[in-house]
Design a protein around this motif. Sequence first.
Motif, mmCIF file in Angstrom:
data_model
loop_
_atom_site.group_PDB
_atom_site.id
_atom_site.type_symbol
_atom_site.label_atom_id
_atom_site.label_comp_id
_atom_site.label_asym_id
_atom_site.label_seq_id
_atom_site.Cartn_x
_atom_site.Cartn_y
_atom_site.Cartn_z
ATOM 1 N N ALA A 36 -30.755 -135.118 14.606
ATOM 2 C CA ALA A 36 -30.294 -136.506 15.102
ATOM 3 C C ALA A 36 -28.639 -136.247 15.053
ATOM 4 O O ALA A 36 -28.116 -135.773 13.828
ATOM 5 N N ALA A 37 -28.094 -136.344 16.226
ATOM 6 C CA ALA A 37 -26.619 -136.217 16.194
ATOM 7 C C ALA A 37 -26.034 -137.183 17.311
ATOM 8 O O ALA A 37 -26.575 -137.581 18.291
ATOM 9 N N ARG A 38 -24.692 -137.413 17.167
ATOM 10 C CA ARG A 38 -24.044 -138.099 18.255
ATOM 11 C C ARG A 38 -23.070 -137.150 18.941
ATOM 12 O O ARG A 38 -22.341 -136.235 18.250
ATOM 13 N N ILE A 39 -23.378 -136.905 20.405
ATOM 14 C CA ILE A 39 -22.660 -135.878 21.139
ATOM 15 C C ILE A 39 -21.953 -136.340 22.017
ATOM 16 O O ILE A 39 -22.204 -137.219 22.972
ATOM 17 N N ALA A 40 -20.575 -135.587 22.288
ATOM 18 C CA ALA A 40 -19.504 -136.022 22.911
ATOM 19 C C ALA A 40 -18.927 -134.719 23.928
ATOM 20 O O ALA A 40 -18.979 -133.753 23.117
ATOM 21 N N VAL A 41 -18.750 -134.821 25.093
ATOM 22 C CA VAL A 41 -18.241 -133.631 25.674
ATOM 23 C C VAL A 41 -16.415 -134.057 25.990
ATOM 24 O O VAL A 41 -16.330 -135.241 26.371
ATOM 25 N N ARG A 42 -15.754 -133.454 25.511
ATOM 26 C CA ARG A 42 -14.119 -133.426 25.513
ATOM 27 C C ARG A 42 -13.661 -132.325 25.940
ATOM 28 O O ARG A 42 -14.011 -131.312 25.947
ATOM 29 N N PRO A 43 -12.669 -132.554 26.756
ATOM 30 C CA PRO A 43 -11.516 -131.362 26.960
ATOM 31 C C PRO A 43 -10.873 -130.914 25.804
ATOM 32 O O PRO A 43 -10.534 -131.620 24.836
ATOM 33 N N GLY A 44 -11.041 -129.522 25.732
ATOM 34 C CA GLY A 44 -10.175 -129.072 24.515
ATOM 35 C C GLY A 44 -9.519 -127.566 24.775
ATOM 36 O O GLY A 44 -9.062 -127.577 25.836
ATOM 37 N N GLY A 45 -9.590 -126.736 23.594
ATOM 38 C CA GLY A 45 -8.823 -125.675 23.631
ATOM 39 C C GLY A 45 -7.776 -125.494 23.014
ATOM 40 O O GLY A 45 -6.745 -126.523 22.918
ATOM 41 N N ALA A 46 -7.340 -124.447 22.065
ATOM 42 C CA ALA A 46 -6.342 -124.552 21.184
ATOM 43 C C ALA A 46 -5.083 -124.730 21.857
ATOM 44 O O ALA A 46 -4.262 -125.579 21.386
ATOM 45 N N GLY A 47 -4.782 -123.858 23.065
ATOM 46 C CA GLY A 47 -3.495 -123.998 23.484
ATOM 47 C C GLY A 47 -3.407 -125.251 24.504
ATOM 48 O O GLY A 47 -2.309 -125.821 24.017
ATOM 49 N N ALA A 48 -4.416 -125.908 25.064
ATOM 50 C CA ALA A 48 -4.225 -127.186 25.569
ATOM 51 C C ALA A 48 -4.011 -128.198 24.885
ATOM 52 O O ALA A 48 -3.677 -129.400 25.003
ATOM 53 N N ASN A 49 -4.779 -128.274 23.653
ATOM 54 C CA ASN A 49 -4.574 -129.100 22.590
ATOM 55 C C ASN A 49 -3.255 -129.459 22.055
ATOM 56 O O ASN A 49 -2.765 -130.411 21.957
#
Length: 302
Positions: A36-49
């Motif tokens: 079981a997990a709580r799953i989220a989709v987020r914009p990321g990426g080291a440079g973008a962050n």
Amino acid sequence: MTAGAPHGRGLLVVGDVVTDVVARHTEPLAADTDTAARIAVRPGGAGANVACWAASRGARVRLLARAGADSADWHRDALVRAGVEPALRVDGGAPTAVVIALVDAAAERTLVTDSGAAFRLGPEDWDETLLDDAAHVHLSGYLYFSAPGRELAALVGKAARARALPVSVDPASAGFLRGSGVDRFLADAAGTDLLLPNEAEAALLSGTADPARAAAELSAALGGTVVVTLGAGGALAAERGEVTVRVPGVPAAALDTTGAGDAFTGRLLAARLSGADLAAAVAAGCRAGAEAVTVVGGRPEA
């Protein structure tokens, strides 16, 4: 939240955008069945962050990155909402990079990565006018793990130095560093004004597990400033072979450590752009890292 309108000459980040799938699980992963997990989709990426965290403190930020046509519009919109000016190249032959972050009950994450379009960013994507109005250039270390990225990093570094602009590099990944070769990375990063490894990356690059010694040796070898992040332990910085700054960690109730290092880097660079000295900038980075671990994903809360 963005602190006022963007000010002054700004920051150019050259790096990556990634679609992050963050799965937070409280029980150990179980083979051959469900966990079981709580799953989220987020914009990321080291440079973008990094770009978003810098923009969240009022820095003027541009980002050069490559995304697949599958989600380029979504990523561009997220960057614009965060106050970042995206120079997003759309790749019709590869999807946007995806990282699955498996985050355990202690908020520590394990990353599973498909680099996709991010590893196709290269010299053909470069436009020297991106340096117009820039005061600093930051290169995501993921550039150094692909042939096109290494060529681009060299090209951007040369162009930045021709304009007397300082350049910083985040080594990005101890695992990828081992695969691509420490010696090659150190050769590519020679002359970098600011290197920003975490403790594991500093140990790998220097050959010593002691962070202070690692920072001192790397600063002497590369000729610039080295700032080593220590997670909850804060950070330290070395210049010209000597440790000159030590900043303790900021207590935080960690939920997800994804992007904490990017937050540190973004806020440190924003602080430097606003005129802060090295110690104050490192302290700003530590505060941002503590803030980052209290949210899911690698970006500041909108």
